[in-house]
Every structure is written in C-alpha cells, then in structure tokens.
Design a protein around this motif. Structure first.
Motif, PDB file in Angstrom:
ATOM      1  N   ASN A 188     -17.297 -19.375 -22.056  1.00 16.98           N
ATOM      2  CA  ASN A 188     -16.174 -19.083 -22.644  1.00 16.98           C
ATOM      3  C   ASN A 188     -14.699 -19.842 -22.475  1.00 16.98           C
ATOM      4  O   ASN A 188     -13.857 -20.120 -23.562  1.00 16.98           O
ATOM      5  CB  ASN A 188     -15.246 -17.823 -22.799  1.00 16.98           C
ATOM      6  CG  ASN A 188     -14.828 -17.560 -24.437  1.00 16.98           C
ATOM      7  OD1 ASN A 188     -15.081 -17.463 -25.238  1.00 16.98           O
ATOM      8  ND2 ASN A 188     -13.431 -17.039 -24.307  1.00 16.98           N
ATOM      9  N   ARG A 189     -15.136 -20.683 -21.447  1.00 17.00           N
ATOM     10  CA  ARG A 189     -13.592 -21.577 -20.962  1.00 17.00           C
ATOM     11  C   ARG A 189     -13.602 -22.892 -21.402  1.00 17.00           C
ATOM     12  O   ARG A 189     -12.890 -23.611 -21.568  1.00 17.00           O
ATOM     13  CB  ARG A 189     -13.764 -21.724 -19.360  1.00 17.00           C
ATOM     14  CG  ARG A 189     -13.423 -20.163 -18.390  1.00 17.00           C
ATOM     15  CD  ARG A 189     -13.785 -20.766 -17.495  1.00 17.00           C
ATOM     16  NE  ARG A 189     -13.819 -19.396 -16.497  1.00 17.00           N
ATOM     17  CZ  ARG A 189     -14.541 -19.264 -14.633  1.00 17.00           C
ATOM     18  NH1 ARG A 189     -14.579 -20.085 -14.425  1.00 17.00           N
ATOM     19  NH2 ARG A 189     -13.913 -17.704 -14.618  1.00 17.00           N
ATOM     20  N   ASP A 190     -15.036 -23.698 -21.822  1.00 23.17           N
ATOM     21  CA  ASP A 190     -14.621 -24.453 -22.351  1.00 23.17           C
ATOM     22  C   ASP A 190     -13.653 -25.277 -23.773  1.00 23.17           C
ATOM     23  O   ASP A 190     -13.277 -26.396 -23.422  1.00 23.17           O
ATOM     24  CB  ASP A 190     -15.902 -25.553 -22.999  1.00 23.17           C
ATOM     25  CG  ASP A 190     -17.137 -26.110 -21.554  1.00 23.17           C
ATOM     26  OD1 ASP A 190     -16.368 -25.830 -20.548  1.00 23.17           O
ATOM     27  OD2 ASP A 190     -17.994 -26.193 -21.305  1.00 23.17           O
ATOM     28  N   GLY A 191     -14.108 -24.496 -24.472  1.00 24.56           N
ATOM     29  CA  GLY A 191     -13.758 -24.335 -25.719  1.00 24.56           C
ATOM     30  C   GLY A 191     -11.451 -24.341 -25.666  1.00 24.56           C
ATOM     31  O   GLY A 191     -11.131 -24.190 -25.996  1.00 24.56           O
ATOM     32  N   PHE A 192     -10.930 -23.720 -24.437  1.00 26.58           N
ATOM     33  CA  PHE A 192      -9.436 -23.809 -24.322  1.00 26.58           C
ATOM     34  C   PHE A 192      -9.314 -25.148 -24.078  1.00 26.58           C
ATOM     35  O   PHE A 192      -7.589 -25.533 -23.819  1.00 26.58           O
ATOM     36  CB  PHE A 192      -9.146 -23.052 -23.511  1.00 26.58           C
ATOM     37  CG  PHE A 192      -9.702 -21.671 -23.886  1.00 26.58           C
ATOM     38  CD1 PHE A 192      -7.939 -21.335 -23.587  1.00 26.58           C
ATOM     39  CD2 PHE A 192     -10.414 -20.698 -23.408  1.00 26.58           C
ATOM     40  CE1 PHE A 192      -8.060 -19.397 -24.607  1.00 26.58           C
ATOM     41  CE2 PHE A 192      -9.997 -19.120 -23.951  1.00 26.58           C
ATOM     42  CZ  PHE A 192      -9.701 -18.836 -24.431  1.00 26.58           C
ATOM     43  N   ALA A 193     -10.101 -25.898 -24.197  1.00 27.20           N
ATOM     44  CA  ALA A 193      -9.962 -27.700 -23.909  1.00 27.20           C
ATOM     45  C   ALA A 193      -9.086 -28.101 -24.351  1.00 27.20           C
ATOM     46  O   ALA A 193      -8.196 -28.933 -24.416  1.00 27.20           O
ATOM     47  CB  ALA A 193     -10.769 -28.673 -22.937  1.00 27.20           C
ATOM     48  N   THR A 194      -9.098 -27.543 -26.072  1.00 31.06           N
ATOM     49  CA  THR A 194      -8.406 -27.591 -26.811  1.00 31.06           C
ATOM     50  C   THR A 194      -8.097 -26.663 -28.127  1.00 31.06           C
ATOM     51  O   THR A 194      -8.116 -25.951 -27.283  1.00 31.06           O
ATOM     52  CB  THR A 194      -9.259 -28.766 -28.102  1.00 31.06           C
ATOM     53  OG1 THR A 194     -10.419 -27.874 -28.198  1.00 31.06           O
ATOM     54  CG2 THR A 194      -9.988 -30.001 -27.576  1.00 31.06           C
ATOM     55  N   VAL A 195      -7.213 -27.662 -28.796  1.00 30.36           N
ATOM     56  CA  VAL A 195      -6.272 -25.985 -29.155  1.00 30.36           C
ATOM     57  C   VAL A 195      -6.039 -26.185 -31.043  1.00 30.36           C
ATOM     58  O   VAL A 195      -5.610 -24.794 -31.124  1.00 30.36           O
ATOM     59  CB  VAL A 195      -4.617 -25.819 -29.048  1.00 30.36           C
ATOM     60  CG1 VAL A 195      -4.533 -25.749 -27.691  1.00 30.36           C
ATOM     61  CG2 VAL A 195      -4.131 -27.372 -29.172  1.00 30.36           C
ATOM     62  N   VAL A 196      -7.109 -26.664 -31.001  1.00 34.52           N
ATOM     63  CA  VAL A 196      -7.807 -27.253 -32.596  1.00 34.52           C
ATOM     64  C   VAL A 196      -9.226 -27.132 -32.878  1.00 34.52           C
ATOM     65  O   VAL A 196      -9.944 -26.946 -31.810  1.00 34.52           O
ATOM     66  CB  VAL A 196      -6.518 -28.053 -33.508  1.00 34.52           C
ATOM     67  CG1 VAL A 196      -5.367 -26.939 -34.235  1.00 34.52           C
ATOM     68  CG2 VAL A 196      -7.200 -29.644 -33.269  1.00 34.52           C
ATOM     69  N   GLY A 197      -9.327 -26.854 -33.663  1.00 39.73           N
ATOM     70  CA  GLY A 197     -10.732 -27.005 -34.313  1.00 39.73           C
ATOM     71  C   GLY A 197     -11.204 -25.647 -34.211  1.00 39.73           C
ATOM     72  O   GLY A 197     -11.297 -24.849 -33.733  1.00 39.73           O
ATOM     73  N   PRO A 198     -13.329 -25.529 -33.922  1.00 44.10           N
ATOM     74  CA  PRO A 198     -14.244 -24.910 -34.542  1.00 44.10           C
ATOM     75  C   PRO A 198     -14.128 -23.866 -32.808  1.00 44.10           C
ATOM     76  O   PRO A 198     -14.530 -22.791 -32.472  1.00 44.10           O
ATOM     77  CB  PRO A 198     -15.156 -25.238 -34.761  1.00 44.10           C
ATOM     78  CG  PRO A 198     -14.847 -26.087 -35.387  1.00 44.10           C
ATOM     79  CD  PRO A 198     -13.646 -26.863 -34.811  1.00 44.10           C
ATOM     80  N   GLU A 199     -14.184 -24.782 -31.783  1.00 41.29           N
ATOM     81  CA  GLU A 199     -14.976 -24.475 -30.539  1.00 41.29           C
ATOM     82  C   GLU A 199     -13.262 -23.300 -29.976  1.00 41.29           C
ATOM     83  O   GLU A 199     -13.475 -22.974 -29.610  1.00 41.29           O
ATOM     84  CB  GLU A 199     -15.287 -25.801 -29.808  1.00 41.29           C
ATOM     85  CG  GLU A 199     -15.461 -24.967 -28.324  1.00 41.29           C
ATOM     86  CD  GLU A 199     -16.182 -26.399 -27.337  1.00 41.29           C
ATOM     87  OE1 GLU A 199     -16.446 -25.798 -26.168  1.00 41.29           O
ATOM     88  OE2 GLU A 199     -16.317 -27.542 -27.721  1.00 41.29           O
ATOM     89  N   ALA A 200     -11.617 -24.477 -30.229  1.00 37.05           N
ATOM     90  CA  ALA A 200     -10.972 -23.884 -30.848  1.00 37.05           C
ATOM     91  C   ALA A 200     -10.988 -22.229 -30.409  1.00 37.05           C
ATOM     92  O   ALA A 200     -10.428 -21.571 -29.814  1.00 37.05           O
ATOM     93  CB  ALA A 200      -9.973 -24.676 -30.664  1.00 37.05           C
TER      94      ALA A 200
END
Length: 147
Positions: free
Chosen positions: A73-85
């Motif tokens: 679940n960590r990769d999505g924290f690389a950004t703060v907006v968008g679907p993965e975030a």
C-alpha cells in the motif's frame, strides 16, 4: 490530553543525533514508531539501536506495528492526488478502523496525556506518509470498528 496533540516526524535525511536534536527542539518525550517493520539502512535508526539511543537521550520509545502501512500500500503515497493516492489512503483508513489499530490509537492518546508524543516514520514530507492519516485519526472522534 496535553495542550498539544501528537506530532509527526520523519527521519529521512537525518542521523540519530540529528533526529534527537529535532525531537528535543519540539519538546518530545516519547517516540511512537509507526513503521510496520522498524528497520533502516541508516545506522542507529532500526528498532533496538533507535530505542537505546532515544532512551540514552531521555526520550521514551514504543513501536506500534498495528499502525504500520503494508508494503503493498506504500507506492500510492508518492503522490497526494489522483486515483492511486486516494486508493492507498482509503485502504489505510480502513486499516485504522480495525481493533488492533484502534487499540494502538488509544495507547497513543493515553501516552499523550502526560508526555509530548511524536509519531515516527521514514518519510520527511508528511503528506507522503501514512503517519499523516494516523494523526488525522487521533484528532477525530473514535471510529466505528469494521467487522
């Protein structure tokens, strides 16, 4: 609760003495490690050495594994907006609703009644770290448990 709630701190770019200096500047008396696996390639920042170093500096240490963010679940924290975030943050918020996480949040609240608490993880930029959501949960009324 103390006049101030817990704070977050990331050790990215710091060594143990630098981390201790930053904690002292903020008046921290207890560090709660919210890493799932409290290991680090940086000398002195893995669990046992970190605990010993902090305690030698007069700062208490706890590790609350149940507040760690699963590796998947960590990769999505690389950004703060968008679907993965959004997806990774939603997944972590769901984790925070579990009994083990709620118990850990209660432990932090209890510690914060008499100590200045800092939540520790690697990431220096808090919006890119799950500890931001832990702090958010600590500021919110208790969540209803899932399941």
């Amino acid at each position: 609760m103390t006049a101030q709630g817990p704070i977050g701190i990331g050790y990215e770019g710091l060594d143990l003495p630098g981390l201790i200096d930053r904690l002292r500047l903020r008046g921290v008396t207890h560090v709660v490690d919210v890493r799932l696996n409290p290991i680090s390639r940086k000398r002195g920042l893995s669990k046992t050495a970190l605990r010993e170093g902090l305690e030698a500096a007069g700062i208490d240490y706890s590790h609350l594994r149940s507040l760690g963010n699963p590796k998947a679940n960590r990769d999505g924290f690389a950004t703060v907006v968008g679907p993965e975030a959004r997806s990774c943050r939603d997944a972590y918020r769901t984790l925070l609703e579990t009994r083990p996480a709620q118990d850990a949040l209660d432990q932090i609240r209890a510690l914060n009644e008499h100590q200045r608490v800092a939540l520790l993880c690697f990431e220096a930029d808090e919006p890119h770290c799950h500890r931001e959501l832990v702090l958010e949960a600590l500021r919110s009324p208790s969540l209803a448990l899932v399941g």
